[in-house]
Design a protein around this motif. Structure first.
Motif, short mmCIF file in Angstrom:
data_model
loop_
_atom_site.label_atom_id
_atom_site.label_comp_id
_atom_site.label_asym_id
_atom_site.label_seq_id
_atom_site.Cartn_x
_atom_site.Cartn_y
_atom_site.Cartn_z
N ALA A 1 0.82 -1.21 0.00
CA ALA A 1 0.00 0.00 0.00
C ALA A 1 0.86 1.26 0.00
O ALA A 1 0.54 2.25 -0.68
CB ALA A 1 -0.93 0.00 1.21
N ALA A 2 1.96 1.24 0.74
CA ALA A 2 2.86 2.39 0.77
C ALA A 2 3.47 2.64 -0.61
O ALA A 2 3.58 3.80 -1.05
CB ALA A 2 3.95 2.16 1.81
N ARG A 3 3.84 1.57 -1.30
CA ARG A 3 4.40 1.73 -2.65
C ARG A 3 3.36 2.29 -3.61
O ARG A 3 3.66 3.17 -4.43
CB ARG A 3 4.91 0.38 -3.16
CG ARG A 3 6.30 0.00 -2.64
CD ARG A 3 6.86 -1.18 -3.40
NE ARG A 3 6.07 -2.39 -3.18
CZ ARG A 3 6.31 -3.26 -2.21
NH1 ARG A 3 7.31 -3.05 -1.37
NH2 ARG A 3 5.57 -4.33 -2.07
N ALA A 4 2.14 1.78 -3.52
CA ALA A 4 1.08 2.26 -4.41
C ALA A 4 0.79 3.74 -4.18
O ALA A 4 0.60 4.51 -5.12
CB ALA A 4 -0.19 1.42 -4.22
N LEU A 5 0.76 4.14 -2.92
CA LEU A 5 0.51 5.55 -2.61
C LEU A 5 1.68 6.42 -3.09
O LEU A 5 1.48 7.48 -3.68
CB LEU A 5 0.28 5.72 -1.11
CG LEU A 5 -0.13 7.10 -0.61
CD1 LEU A 5 -0.95 6.98 0.68
CD2 LEU A 5 1.07 8.01 -0.35
N ARG A 6 2.87 5.96 -2.82
CA ARG A 6 4.07 6.73 -3.19
C ARG A 6 4.14 6.96 -4.70
O ARG A 6 4.61 8.00 -5.16
CB ARG A 6 5.31 5.97 -2.71
CG ARG A 6 6.62 6.75 -2.79
CD ARG A 6 7.73 5.91 -2.22
NE ARG A 6 7.87 4.64 -2.92
CZ ARG A 6 8.23 3.50 -2.34
NH1 ARG A 6 8.47 3.46 -1.04
NH2 ARG A 6 8.35 2.40 -3.05
N ASP A 7 3.63 6.03 -5.47
CA ASP A 7 3.69 6.14 -6.93
C ASP A 7 2.81 7.28 -7.47
O ASP A 7 3.06 7.77 -8.58
CB ASP A 7 3.27 4.82 -7.59
CG ASP A 7 4.33 3.73 -7.43
OD1 ASP A 7 5.48 4.07 -7.10
OD2 ASP A 7 3.98 2.55 -7.63
N VAL A 8 1.79 7.68 -6.73
CA VAL A 8 0.88 8.71 -7.23
C VAL A 8 0.96 10.01 -6.45
O VAL A 8 0.37 11.01 -6.85
CB VAL A 8 -0.59 8.21 -7.22
CG1 VAL A 8 -0.74 6.99 -8.12
CG2 VAL A 8 -1.05 7.88 -5.80
N ALA A 9 1.67 10.01 -5.33
CA ALA A 9 1.71 11.18 -4.46
C ALA A 9 2.94 12.03 -4.73
O ALA A 9 3.88 11.61 -5.42
CB ALA A 9 1.69 10.75 -3.00
#
Length: 500
Positions: A126-134
């Motif tokens: 989840a952290a990776r997915a968020l980091r990719d768009v933030a």
């Protein structure tokens, strides 16, 4: 556990703004949250002990127990794959809602659901997915300070985000719940309490925190109700495997119970052998002492296709901790800004921000959020989402099951049991405790750890301490030492236990 997050400490009143952003006054006034019991009951209750023939098993000096189904911040021990559910439901549960709301937790893990490893991996994903768009520097809220939430928070802080973790309990750790007391020679683990060989992420975190653990030398002692030791038969496990294989050829999923009945694999003889045990008894033993403790589910709810009923293992791992798992939680939470005693009652989201309402009456607005609350909480009505979650996610929450597995720890001044084995279980009885682990050979202290699963766990969770103790002690009667054996009393007079 508090401290700096990202570019510096963010005060509670700076991060929390009363009734702002997406949460309106009308919706706030409708939000309520009832406090409930903690996972362990440490004081005797007024619930009367059931009457009837008293057990000759002595009461312990001390007792601790979990009641995860009664915990308002868990509503169960871990997820399981109920009939009709598939891996796709876990994928749907983990899927972000737009690029603002993300989800993590053991229930989101396809590879290792129901495990600490699955929670850690899901938090990292989840952290990776968020980091990719933030964009770096954005304010992120992580709801839940369990293994998944803390893993996600640490990864995001290291990536340069400002992170606040919001936790309903008065501590971090979630369902990792260690209790230490002078009454106990070892830390009492009320959630996960052993470590499996394949728990790589869990062991890595334990090693980094310096948490000690030792190999568990498993020796099983299976007895009948009369105390006779018998050799465990594979006939029950073979029947389950046969039923699961049969179900795979059907047009739709069925429960394990239905697969056993429809395939004929469960039609085992009830004729007793010389030991007083029938093939049907071994099937009941496999379902109650292997499948239920590992999944937290009864066979009338577990998916035959995807529930893992034919997989080996009963939830007892290869290693046991010599230090508390809470030390790992403390290490993982070090430097993370964790706001405790703050149950989230509402999450509102748009294309540009996320609003979070707390039971305290406060609210906050962030750029994005990761929700790591247990599946059992998502199933309830204590937490709402505005707008409602997408249909695929709502269906995943509905169809996946939340299992119940509880621990009961008993400490004695000296052993009353005759067995030197490390795992006790009984066949041919409807024992409330699936298996007892004898820690005396490992620690030198007379400590027993019982696992109560599925229907038995739900029923005993309804009882107070005295009644719960009365319900579980009879499962130890087959292991009583006789006076002739000289290793313990035959019929000691029960004494009230301490619940500390």
């Amino acid at each position: 556990m508090g401290g700096s997050s990202g570019g510096g400490a963010v005060g509670r009143r700076t991060f929390l703004a009363g009734a702002v952003g997406l949460v309106t006054a009308a919706t706030l006034s409708a939000c309520t949250f009832e406090a409930g019991p903690t996972p362990t009951t440490k004081t005797p209750t007024a619930t009367p002990t059931p009457t009837g023939t008293p057990t000759p098993v002595p009461s312990p000096r001390s007792m601790m127990r979990s009641r995860w189904s009664h915990d308002p911040f868990a509503r169960g021990a871990a997820s399981f794959t109920a009939v009709g559910a598939t891996d796709q439901n876990r994928i749907d549960l983990a899927a972000p809602v737009g690029d603002r709301l993300f989800f993590a937790g053991e229930a989101c893990s396809v590879e290792q659901p129901g495990t600490v490893d699955g929670a850690i991996a899901s938090g990292a994903d989840a952290a990776r997915a968020l980091r990719d768009v933030a964009v770096g520097g954005e304010r992120i809220a992580v709801i839940g300070a369990g293994a998944s939430g803390l893993t996600a928070a640490r990864a995001l802080i290291e990536a340069g985000f400002t992170v606040r973790v919001i936790e309903a309990r008065d501590r971090a750790g979630g369902r990792i719940a260690s209790r230490s007391s002078d009454s106990w020679p070892v830390p009492v683990e009320l959630g996960p309490w052993t470590i499996a060989e394949g728990d790589d992420a869990f062991r890595q975190q334990l090693d980094q925190a310096g948490v000690g653990y030792t190999t568990f030398d498993r020796i099983d002692d299976v007895r009948t109700s009369t105390g006779s030791t018998v050799t465990a038969s594979p006939v029950g496990a073979d029947a389950v495997t046969s039923a699961v294989e049969w179900s795979s050829g059907g047009p739709h999923d069925v429960t394990v119970d239905r697969a056993l009945a429809a395939s004929g694999a469960g039609a085992l003889s009830t004729e007793k052998d010389a030991d007083g045990v029938s093939p049907a008894d071994w099937l009941a033993y496999d379902l109650n002492a292997r499948v239920a403790p590992r999944t937290g589910a009864s066979s009338d709810r577990l998916s035959a296709w995807n529930g893992g009923a034919a997989e080996s293992g009963d939830g007892i791992g290869d290693f046991i901790p010599t230090d508390g798992f809470s030390e790992m939680v403390e290490k993982l939470a070090d430097g993370i800004d964790v706001l405790t005693k703050s149950a989230v009652t509402q999450v509102s989201y748009t294309d540009t921000r996320v609003g979070i309402r707390l039971a305290t009456g406060e609210s906050l607005t962030v750029d994005r959020a990761i929700v790591t609350v247990p599946l059992g909480v998502l199933k309830g009505d204590a937490l709402s989402f505005i707008p409602e979650l997408p249909l695929t996610k709502a269906r995943a929450i509905s169809i996946l099951g939340m299992g119940t597995v509880d621990r009961i720890w008993l400490r004695y001044d000296e052993p009353f049991w005759s067995s030197t084995a490390t795992v006790f279980s009984t066949v041919g009885t409807d024992a409330a405790v699936a298996r007892w682990v004898n820690l005396q050979p490992v620690t030198g202290d007379a400590v027993l750890v019982g696992t109560i699963a599925a229907g038995h766990a739900s029923a005993i969770a309804e009882l107070g301490d005295d009644a719960a103790l009365a319900a579980v002690l009879p499962s130890l009667e087959p292991f009583l030492a006789t006076p002739a054996e000289g290793t313990g009393p035959g019929s000691p007079t029960p004494t009230p236990p301490s619940s500390t």
